[in-house]
Design a protein around this motif. Structure first.
Motif, short mmCIF file in Angstrom:
data_model
loop_
_atom_site.label_atom_id
_atom_site.label_comp_id
_atom_site.label_asym_id
_atom_site.label_seq_id
_atom_site.Cartn_x
_atom_site.Cartn_y
_atom_site.Cartn_z
N LEU A 186 0.84 -1.20 0.00
CA LEU A 186 0.00 0.00 0.00
C LEU A 186 0.87 1.25 0.00
O LEU A 186 0.72 2.13 -0.84
CB LEU A 186 -0.92 0.00 1.22
N TYR A 187 1.78 1.30 0.97
CA TYR A 187 2.72 2.42 1.01
C TYR A 187 3.91 2.05 1.88
O TYR A 187 3.89 1.05 2.61
CB TYR A 187 2.05 3.71 1.52
N ILE A 188 4.97 2.84 1.79
CA ILE A 188 6.18 2.66 2.58
C ILE A 188 6.42 3.93 3.36
O ILE A 188 6.32 5.04 2.80
CB ILE A 188 7.41 2.33 1.70
N GLU A 189 6.74 3.79 4.63
CA GLU A 189 6.97 4.94 5.50
C GLU A 189 8.38 4.90 6.07
O GLU A 189 8.86 3.86 6.53
CB GLU A 189 5.97 4.94 6.65
N SER A 190 9.06 6.02 6.03
CA SER A 190 10.41 6.12 6.59
C SER A 190 10.33 6.33 8.10
O SER A 190 9.54 7.15 8.59
CB SER A 190 11.16 7.28 5.95
N LEU A 191 11.17 5.58 8.82
CA LEU A 191 11.26 5.71 10.28
C LEU A 191 12.73 5.92 10.64
O LEU A 191 13.36 5.07 11.26
CB LEU A 191 10.71 4.47 10.98
N ARG A 220 7.05 8.59 -4.93
CA ARG A 220 7.37 9.20 -3.64
C ARG A 220 6.63 10.53 -3.55
O ARG A 220 6.71 11.37 -4.46
CB ARG A 220 8.87 9.42 -3.51
N ILE A 221 5.90 10.73 -2.47
CA ILE A 221 5.12 11.95 -2.30
C ILE A 221 5.67 12.84 -1.18
O ILE A 221 5.23 13.98 -1.02
CB ILE A 221 3.63 11.63 -2.01
N HIS A 222 6.63 12.31 -0.44
CA HIS A 222 7.15 13.01 0.74
C HIS A 222 8.46 12.32 1.09
O HIS A 222 8.67 11.17 0.71
CB HIS A 222 6.13 12.86 1.89
N ARG A 223 9.33 13.01 1.79
CA ARG A 223 10.59 12.34 2.14
C ARG A 223 10.35 11.13 3.03
O ARG A 223 11.22 10.26 3.17
CB ARG A 223 11.55 13.32 2.82
N SER A 224 9.15 11.04 3.63
CA SER A 224 8.84 9.91 4.50
C SER A 224 7.86 8.91 3.91
O SER A 224 7.57 7.90 4.55
CB SER A 224 8.25 10.43 5.83
N PHE A 225 7.36 9.15 2.69
CA PHE A 225 6.33 8.26 2.15
C PHE A 225 6.51 7.96 0.66
O PHE A 225 6.76 8.85 -0.14
CB PHE A 225 4.93 8.85 2.36
#
Length: 242
Positions: free
Chosen positions: A159-164, A197-202
């Motif tokens: 669905l999506y990838i999130e940076s942590l 990529r829509i954001h540096r975290s997503f």
């Protein structure tokens, strides 16, 4: 590479664990076929004489014979991906025009990135293909290390990838996987026609978007922000109004 033809590979490494890992990686990719695995350059030379090799995985630092010196003895060497235990040896590859080099221990994701580069340069007359979108692959996927094992994730399920920070969270339709990896390195391995990529975290899967506007994208009831840095590219793909 032709659409219906596999890349024939030869793996050469004097370290049994490293050679075994290369064999496992090659065997797990439908577009690759392992012709032989050798632990020295002499056996590798014999294999090259008996097989038409498209791609050679070659350890640079081997006893008695550097991998780069071995390549210089070949009249028509195949595409080369060097493997090395130290980045200082990678400069050797620059002199023989290698496609890429892999620093040990080799991750599966980094292996895939190198193979993609080979596929893009293998035949200049063939359309550029990404490993994960080949028609031969019935289930394009990635492997992520989590819970002391490699977990297979179908790209169609993401669905999506999130940076942590130093980790990422891979959110799928059935589970979440947290693994130590940068979101930028993962972005390089994903097919651009399927993910953005829509954001540096997503990073999101384009076909999983439920709704969107100029500020956010909604995926699986989760509202994800569109940052200014990525707004132009997102707007181009989604045809956002200013």
């Amino acid at each position: 590479m032709l659409h219906h033809k596999k890349l024939i590979c030869l793996a050469v490494d004097d370290e049994p664990p490293a050679l075994s890992l290369l064999e496992q990686y090659i065997d797990s990719v439908p577009q690759l076929e392992l012709a032989a695995a050798c632990n020295n350059a002499v056996d590798a030379l014999a294999a090259l004489q008996h097989h038409t090799i498209d791609l050679l995985f070659l350890d640079i630092q081997m006893p008695q014979w550097l991998g780069s010196d071995f390549i210089r003895t070949l009249n028509c060497p195949p595409k080369i991906i060097f493997t090395t235990a130290g980045s200082k040896f990678a400069v050797e590859g620059l002199e023989v025009n290698e496609v890429d080099y892999l620093l040990k221990p080799i991750s599966f994701e980094r292996f895939m990135k190198a193979v993609n580069k080979v596929m893009e340069t293998h035949l200049s007359t063939a359309p550029t293909q990404n490993l994960f979108t080949e028609k031969e692959s019935a289930d394009p996927h990635l492997y992520f290390r989590a819970d002391r094992k490699m977990i297979k994730v179908s790209l169609a399920d993401i669905l999506y990838i999130e940076s942590l920070k130093d980790y990422i969270r891979v959110v799928t339709q059935t589970k979440n996987i947290i693994t130590r990896k940068s979101i930028s390195s993962l972005e390089e391995t994903l097919p651009p026609q399927a993910f953005i990529r829509i954001h540096r975290s997503f990073i999101i899967a384009l076909n999983k978007i439920d709704s969107y506007n100029s500020e956010m994208v909604e995926v699986a009831k989760k509202k994800l922000p569109i940052s200014r840095m990525y707004k132009h590219e997102v707007g181009r793909l989604l045809k956002l109004e200013a």
